[in-house]
Design a protein around this motif. Structure first.
Motif, mmCIF file in Angstrom:
data_model
loop_
_atom_site.group_PDB
_atom_site.id
_atom_site.type_symbol
_atom_site.label_atom_id
_atom_site.label_comp_id
_atom_site.label_asym_id
_atom_site.label_seq_id
_atom_site.Cartn_x
_atom_site.Cartn_y
_atom_site.Cartn_z
ATOM 1 N N SER A 59 0.632 -1.122 -0.030
ATOM 2 C CA SER A 59 0.078 -0.072 -0.338
ATOM 3 C C SER A 59 1.007 1.025 -0.049
ATOM 4 O O SER A 59 1.862 1.815 0.676
ATOM 5 C CB SER A 59 -1.236 0.415 1.416
ATOM 6 N N ASP A 102 1.995 10.056 -4.212
ATOM 7 C CA ASP A 102 1.192 9.179 -2.806
ATOM 8 C C ASP A 102 -0.518 9.495 -3.542
ATOM 9 O O ASP A 102 -1.028 8.353 -3.163
ATOM 10 C CB ASP A 102 1.489 9.279 -1.588
ATOM 11 N N ASP A 129 -5.005 -0.674 -3.921
ATOM 12 C CA ASP A 129 -5.023 0.082 -3.028
ATOM 13 C C ASP A 129 -5.956 -0.180 -1.355
ATOM 14 O O ASP A 129 -6.072 1.374 -1.649
ATOM 15 C CB ASP A 129 -3.782 0.927 -2.926
#
Ligand code: ARG
Length: 246
Positions: free
Chosen positions: A14, A84, A216
């Motif tokens: 993740s 991210d 994710d």
């Protein structure tokens, strides 16, 4: 069945793992999208998305790291781990959702047009612009560009790298109308009353979401619960009022 199970791969890491090990939440956005993200004269980033990103980083107890990225390359930047998450007023579209995961929407907007003042009265709806005699501008790779192609196919379309360049064509009389997200157009026209007019009838439905890399579920679960929390504990309203009600 046994061999199928044996080839099942371990679940992908993740983004949360990287965020926690680096102590940084790297956030992609494209400054120039008022009032969501702007660059100040002294080089700082400010705006609605920036405040939400800073608050999100604080809630993870990590550092907020801004990653200002050209809009056209913002999904590739996410995919190649330059950041991210994209917190950049990105509309959740079916096409984008094939490449990235989106959080639940944090705000919903629509497309509107700003026109040059000479057209006031002649153009009373975006529909009146669907004519080869009009030149429309928007930003490359945006839902504004898509909306112009879809709803105003007869008009000439000129696309620009930044929203500032697109709307400037209208402000200086080189184009007739700029198609873009309502909040940007409302704010820009209130700041440039002499050079543009806003038609504030929005003609698309656009939920804006935070984009992350695919596969994710851990990060997605974090984001949706984080959003529910801030929408109900006063944080979201405080940040919203700061940028939209002043
Ligand atoms: N909502 C529009 C889209 O998703 C425009 C977003 C532009 N955002 C920015 N940071 N420049 O295409």
């Amino acid at each position: 069945a046994g061999s199928l199970l044996a080839t099942t791969q371990a679940s992908a890491a993740s983004a949360i793992d990287g965020i926690l090990s680096s102590n940084e939440l790297k956030v992609c956005f494209e400054a120039g999208y008022i009032p969501f993200e702007m660059k100040t004269k002294d080089g700082r980033f400010i705006g609605f998305d920036i405040d939400l990103g800073k608050h999100m980083a604080r809630s993870m107890d990590v550092k907020f790291v801004p990653v200002n990225t050209a809009w056209d390359g913002i999904i590739p930047a996410l995919q190649t781990e330059k950041c991210d998450i994209i917190m950049g007023g990105m509309t959740v579209t079916a096409q984008r959702n094939l490449k990235v995961m989106f959080s639940n929407p944090y705000i919903t907007i629509g497309q509107t047009v700003v026109i040059k003042p000479e057209l006031k009265g002649t153009i009373t709806s975006y529909k009146d612009l669907n004519n080869p005699k009009y030149t429309i501008t928007s930003q490359i790779g945006t839902t504004g560009a898509e909306a112009a192609k879809k709803y105003l196919p007869k008009a000439k379309l000129d696309l620009f790298e930044t929203s500032a360049d697109g709307v400037l064509q209208v402000a200086n009389g080189k184009a007739d109308a700029f198609v873009y997200d309502l909040p940007f157009n409302a704010l820009y026209s209130s700041q440039h009353k002499d050079t543009v007019v806003h038609l504030d009838e929005s003609f698309t439905y656009e939920p804006l979401g935070w984009a992350i890399r695919q596969d994710d579920p851990n990060f997605l679960n974090f984001l949706n619960n984080y959003l529910t929390q801030i929408k109900n504990d006063g944080t979201y309203d405080r940040i919203y009022s700061k940028w939209f009600e002043s």
